[in-house]
Design an enzyme around this catalytic site. Structure first.
Site, PDB file in Angstrom:
ATOM      1  N   GLU A 197       5.012  -5.044  -5.877  1.00 39.28           N
ATOM      2  CA  GLU A 197       4.552  -6.199  -5.619  1.00 39.28           C
ATOM      3  C   GLU A 197       3.136  -6.421  -5.019  1.00 39.28           C
ATOM      4  O   GLU A 197       2.634  -7.187  -4.893  1.00 39.28           O
ATOM      5  CB  GLU A 197       5.514  -7.192  -4.698  1.00 39.28           C
ATOM      6  CG  GLU A 197       6.739  -7.577  -5.345  1.00 39.28           C
ATOM      7  CD  GLU A 197       7.614  -8.069  -4.120  1.00 39.28           C
ATOM      8  OE1 GLU A 197       7.022  -8.820  -3.179  1.00 39.28           O
ATOM      9  OE2 GLU A 197       8.828  -8.128  -4.084  1.00 39.28           O
ATOM     10  N   ASP A 201      11.450   9.489   5.665  1.00 38.99           N
ATOM     11  CA  ASP A 201      12.092  10.547   6.460  1.00 38.99           C
ATOM     12  C   ASP A 201      13.575  10.529   5.886  1.00 38.99           C
ATOM     13  O   ASP A 201      14.200   9.354   5.777  1.00 38.99           O
ATOM     14  CB  ASP A 201      12.027   9.992   8.095  1.00 38.99           C
ATOM     15  CG  ASP A 201      12.528  11.203   8.692  1.00 38.99           C
ATOM     16  OD1 ASP A 201      12.027  12.380   8.867  1.00 38.99           O
ATOM     17  OD2 ASP A 201      13.560  11.111   9.250  1.00 38.99           O
TER      18      ASP A 201
END
Ligand code: TEU
Ligand code: CA
Length: 555
Positions: free
Chosen positions: A269, A216
């Site tokens: 990751e 957002d």
């Protein structure tokens, strides 16, 4: 974690071509009859979404919130709001969706928290200059007694972007910044503690198996040093107009890219995760800098969303999008509607579209519903053949119009209150969607309750009356998505073929599919070929394509 998702080929990652369906959770499906949609409601309706043929769901915030801005005011980033269910309900949704091949994307709100977030409560209870205050943007006021806000910035929702607090000693004191509602204090993103907290929040949800995040206000996190006055307040997300003399003091600052990169490292990751920026930065060449290879995977193409249904404008924005996004190795995204804008089946046929973030009220000039539906379907069919990722906002697959006669007494958008009704705000696109024409609340809620009243014209758009009914908007979307997938259009390339058709239309080829749109005039001769899908009910080979109609042809 084992998922049923097929392995990605390099360059063919799922997010490069995904069709992502946005759920506005309070208005999708209500599982417990209180009139507000929830997670069990979503889970119970997954079959409909699987049938539609989407790849992922992005849900607007489900996290704990006082709901002053429908969940975009978060008080606990690691829990689900009881209004929507529990963390277990969420895990259940992720698992059941995965079993149907659908990924779940979280909405993360890092620019501001709720004023009820424990950090903000601590800040209020602490002294000016304390480390608790340093997580937010507290400043002394100007004027003799600090009674004037620290600068002239306005809230996107109207009114000043600053609110003065009462200090622990009972006296009026500092001001805090809120680019949105006063219940949404902005974090200070230069504070390493804030950065560490959000990294941990990202990991919390990634560990739970979410496919990624919609971030957002991704372009608003960093504010200009010294918080300088703005030379033209206009309360918009992009800070238009473009001819502003000085750079904007809080939209799209260079410092945000560093945050983008930190987050990208975290996502990398994990396997197959993606993040999409809600970044209202213009022009497209600047927007594309948000999706360089070590930053966001995707960014919403708001330039496209804001383009009118006009031949030349569509041609230009599609070219520019593909050029700019390809230049940085990112997929273009295509989006026509979301929970902040007037639904495109109303907007594209309405001449007096108010500024972004605003809606249409009962005493405004009313739109032409029939023309709206026709253009809305045409725009969707023209969009869904384009290469890249696409976003669908709940209800648009039904051709649902904006609610344009909603009485002020029902409104909840802070914009309405902060501007004393001058701007009616965004509630008109947030009305609970119709599932069954003849059930109470059109099947949205078991008891027929609905947090915003549904207009009568929603009945005709109910999912059950459209299902398996040839020619309906829902069946159109289903076939477009199915062809899009089987012909791998999301991974394709666009080649214009306008020379094959009359001047009133546009024609592009993507793989072995040709998409033709007619924008005006009596009718257009369609190139020969098998009709795969069309918005024009009854169109057969050799027929003319009418204005505001689209056809997909196999070549
Ligand atoms: O949106 C950014 C945003 O605020 C604008 O689209 C906004 O709706 C408009 O400019 C208002 O005038 C995000 C969310 O999508 C929105 O729902 C939130 O209200 C807002 O941020 C604050 O979190
Ligand atoms: Ca409910």
């Amino acid at each position: 974690m084992q998922t049923p998702f097929p392995e990605n080929k390099a360059g063919h990652e799922w997010w490069r071509s995904a069709v992502i369906y946005q759920i506005y959770p309070r208005s999708f499906a209500d599982g417990n009859g209180d009139g507000i949609g929830d997670i069990p409601g979503i889970t119970s309706r997954l079959d409909s979404l699987a049938e539609l043929g989407i790849d992922a769901i992005w849900s607007s915030p489900l996290t704990k919130s006082p709901q002053k801005d429908a969940g975009y005011d978060v008080s606990d980033y690691r829990d689900i709001d009881p209004l929507f269910g529990t963390l277990e309900d969420f895990d259940d949704l992720v698992a059941k969706a995965a079993a149907k091949g659908i990924r779940i994307i979280m909405d993360l709100v890092p620019n501001h928290s709720s004023s009820m977030h424990p950090w903000f409560l601590e800040a209020l209870a602490s002294e000016p200059g304390s480390k608790e205050r340093a997580r937010y943007m507290f400043r002394d006021g100007k004027g003799e007694n600090g009674e004037v806000p620290p600068n002239n910035w306005e809230s996107v929702f109207g009114g000043a972007a600053w609110t003065r607090v009462t200090e622990p000693n009972g006296e009026l004191g500092q001001w805090y910044l809120h680019i949105f509602d006063s219940s949404q204090p902005d974090f200070d993103w230069t504070n390493p503690e804030v950065r560490a907290e959000f990294e941990s929040v990202l990991r919390f949800w990634l560990d739970r198996g979410v496919a990624g995040f919609r971030i957002d206000v991704a372009h608003g996190l960093i504010k200009a040093d010294g918080l300088p006055d703005i030379d033209d307040n206009n309360s918009t997300m992009s800070g238009q107009p473009k001819d502003r003399a000085k750079p904007h003091p809080f939209w799209g600052l260079e410092g945000v890219h560093e945050i983008n990169r930190e987050w990208r490292k975290v996502l990398d990751e994990y396997q197959d995760r993606a993040m999409c920026a809600e970044a209202w930065v213009m022009p497209l060449s600047r927007m594309a800098t948000w999706v360089r290879k070590d930053e966001y995977h995707q960014t919403f193409n708001f330039a496209y969303l804001e383009t009118p249904w006009k031949k030349d404008s569509q041609f230009k924005v599609i070219n520019e999008s593909i050029k700019e996004f390809s230049a940085v190795g990112a997929p273009a995204t295509w989006v026509l509607s979301n929970h902040d804008v007037i639904r495109h089946s109303t907007r594209l046929s309405y001449d007096k579209v108010p500024k972004q973030g605003d809606g249409i009220g009962p005493d405004y000039e009313q739109p032409n519903e029939e023309l709206g539906l026709r253009r809305g379907r045409a725009a969707s069919a023209f969009m869904l053949g384009l290469p890249g990722g696409a976003y669908i906002y709940q209800g648009e697959e039904l051709g649902l119009p904006e609610h344009t006669t909603l009485d002020g007494k029902f409104r909840e958008d802070p914009t309405y209150f902060r501007t004393n009704g001058e701007r009616v705000g965004r509630d008109g696109c947030r009305v609970p969607i119709p599932w069954e024409a003849n059930s109470p609340g059109y099947g949205f809620s078991t008891e027929g309750k609905s947090w915003l009243p549904q207009p009568e014209n929603f009945k005709a758009y109910a999912r059950d009356v459209q299902t398996d009914n040839p020619g309906t908007t829902l069946e159109l979307y289903k076939s477009l998505l199915q062809i899009r997938k089987s012909h791998e259009l999301g991974h394709g390339d666009l080649v214009w073929k306008n020379e094959l058709i009359a001047e009133t239309g546009l024609c592009y080829q993507n793989g072995d599919v040709m998409v033709v749109a007619n924008f005006e005039g009596a009718g257009l001769e369609v190139p020969a070929g098998e009709i795969l899908a069309t918005t024009q009910v009854g169109l057969t080979e050799g027929d003319q394509l009418e204005a505001d109609q689209v056809v997909w042809i196999k070549i």
